[in-house]
Design a protein around this motif. Structure first.
Motif, short mmCIF file in Angstrom:
data_model
loop_
_atom_site.label_atom_id
_atom_site.label_comp_id
_atom_site.label_asym_id
_atom_site.label_seq_id
_atom_site.Cartn_x
_atom_site.Cartn_y
_atom_site.Cartn_z
N GLN A 157 0.82 -1.21 0.00
CA GLN A 157 0.00 0.00 0.00
C GLN A 157 0.86 1.27 0.00
OE1 GLN A 157 -3.33 -0.16 -0.51
NE2 GLN A 157 -2.83 -2.32 -0.74
N VAL A 158 1.91 1.28 0.80
CA VAL A 158 2.82 2.43 0.82
C VAL A 158 3.61 2.48 -0.48
CG1 VAL A 158 4.80 3.50 1.98
CG2 VAL A 158 2.94 2.51 3.34
N GLU A 159 4.04 1.33 -0.96
CA GLU A 159 4.81 1.27 -2.21
C GLU A 159 4.05 1.91 -3.37
OE1 GLU A 159 7.66 -1.87 -4.53
OE2 GLU A 159 5.94 -2.67 -3.44
N LYS A 160 2.75 1.72 -3.42
CA LYS A 160 1.93 2.31 -4.48
C LYS A 160 1.95 3.84 -4.45
CE LYS A 160 -1.36 -1.49 -4.58
NZ LYS A 160 -2.74 -1.90 -4.25
N LYS A 161 2.21 4.40 -3.30
CA LYS A 161 2.20 5.86 -3.15
C LYS A 161 3.54 6.51 -3.50
CE LYS A 161 -1.99 6.21 -1.33
NZ LYS A 161 -2.43 6.78 -0.08
N ILE A 162 4.61 5.72 -3.59
CA ILE A 162 5.93 6.28 -3.86
C ILE A 162 6.02 6.68 -5.33
CG2 ILE A 162 8.41 5.81 -3.96
CD1 ILE A 162 8.06 4.02 -1.54
N ARG A 163 6.31 7.95 -5.54
CA ARG A 163 6.46 8.41 -6.92
C ARG A 163 7.92 8.65 -7.30
NH1 ARG A 163 6.13 14.47 -7.99
NH2 ARG A 163 6.47 15.33 -5.93
N ARG A 164 8.79 8.70 -6.29
CA ARG A 164 10.21 8.92 -6.59
C ARG A 164 11.06 8.49 -5.41
NH1 ARG A 164 13.13 13.59 -9.43
NH2 ARG A 164 14.98 12.44 -10.03
N GLN A 165 12.24 7.95 -5.71
CA GLN A 165 13.23 7.59 -4.70
C GLN A 165 14.57 8.17 -5.12
OE1 GLN A 165 13.17 3.38 -3.54
NE2 GLN A 165 11.22 3.19 -4.62
N LEU A 166 15.22 8.84 -4.20
CA LEU A 166 16.54 9.40 -4.47
C LEU A 166 17.54 8.81 -3.50
CD1 LEU A 166 15.57 13.19 -4.80
CD2 LEU A 166 16.02 11.58 -6.66
N ALA A 167 18.62 8.25 -4.03
CA ALA A 167 19.66 7.63 -3.21
C ALA A 167 20.75 8.66 -2.93
CB ALA A 167 20.23 6.39 -3.91
N ILE A 168 20.49 9.50 -1.93
CA ILE A 168 21.44 10.55 -1.56
C ILE A 168 21.28 10.83 -0.06
CG2 ILE A 168 19.83 12.42 -2.15
CD1 ILE A 168 23.48 12.71 -2.95
N ASP A 169 22.36 11.21 0.59
CA ASP A 169 22.33 11.47 2.03
C ASP A 169 22.26 12.97 2.28
OD1 ASP A 169 22.52 11.47 4.76
OD2 ASP A 169 24.49 10.52 4.84
N ILE A 170 21.04 13.46 2.57
CA ILE A 170 20.87 14.88 2.89
C ILE A 170 20.13 15.08 4.21
CG2 ILE A 170 20.97 15.65 0.48
CD1 ILE A 170 17.88 15.95 0.59
N ALA A 171 19.92 14.02 4.98
CA ALA A 171 19.14 14.10 6.22
C ALA A 171 19.77 15.03 7.26
CB ALA A 171 18.93 12.71 6.82
N GLY A 172 21.07 15.18 7.23
CA GLY A 172 21.74 16.03 8.20
C GLY A 172 21.74 17.51 7.86
#
Length: 147
Positions: free
Chosen positions: A117-132
């Motif tokens: 159900q959550v997977e259906k809502k994902i429209r984009r994934q970015l593999a980058i570390d910007i959380a900090g």
């Protein structure tokens, strides 16, 4: 108006931002922290590592799982917590779409925890570390990388 969420995470922190579509109006709504990721192994409950014993014949047996690092274990556990939060929010119809931004290794952990159900809502994934980064820096980054 439909709400869109952007999750910016790493193994220590998951920040959830919300917008109605305009990244200029991006608002941070949740900051999930993983304080155990910073603890040393001696500070953790040793019982989670299994216990060792001797059998009647003197052979050594154990109930411990294969050795994983403290960091790997805590990152995996935190990825489950993040996904549980998103599952509950999805069940409550709090967002219409989702963007996930995380370093490659943590993004992989998050993907393993995804329910359909959550997977259906994902429209984009970015593999980058910007959380900090600070919220304005995250907003600037997202404005240039999410269309």
């Amino acid at each position: 108006m439909q709400m869109h969420w952007i999750v910016v995470a790493d193994s220590n922190r998951a920040r959830i931002f919300q917008t109605e579509g305009d990244l200029d109006n991006l608002v941070e709504i949740k900051d999930l922290l993983n304080p155990k990721a910073r603890l040393s192994e001696t500070e953790l409950d040793r019982s989670a590592k299994g216990n060792f014993n001797r059998s009647a014949r003197g052979h050594r047996g154990h109930s411990a799982e294969p050795r994983t690092t403290h960091e790997t274990h805590q990152a995996d556990k935190f990825s489950r917590e993040v996904m549980q939060y998103l599952e509950h929010a999805n069940d409550d119809h709090q967002f219409a779409s989702l963007v996930v931004v995380a370093p490659p290794e943590f993004l992989g952990l998050l993907r393993r925890q995804l329910n359909s159900q959550v997977e259906k809502k994902i429209r984009r994934q970015l593999a980058i570390d910007i959380a900090g980064l600070k919220a304005p820096q995250i907003k600037d980054y997202l404005k240039h990388h999410i269309h």
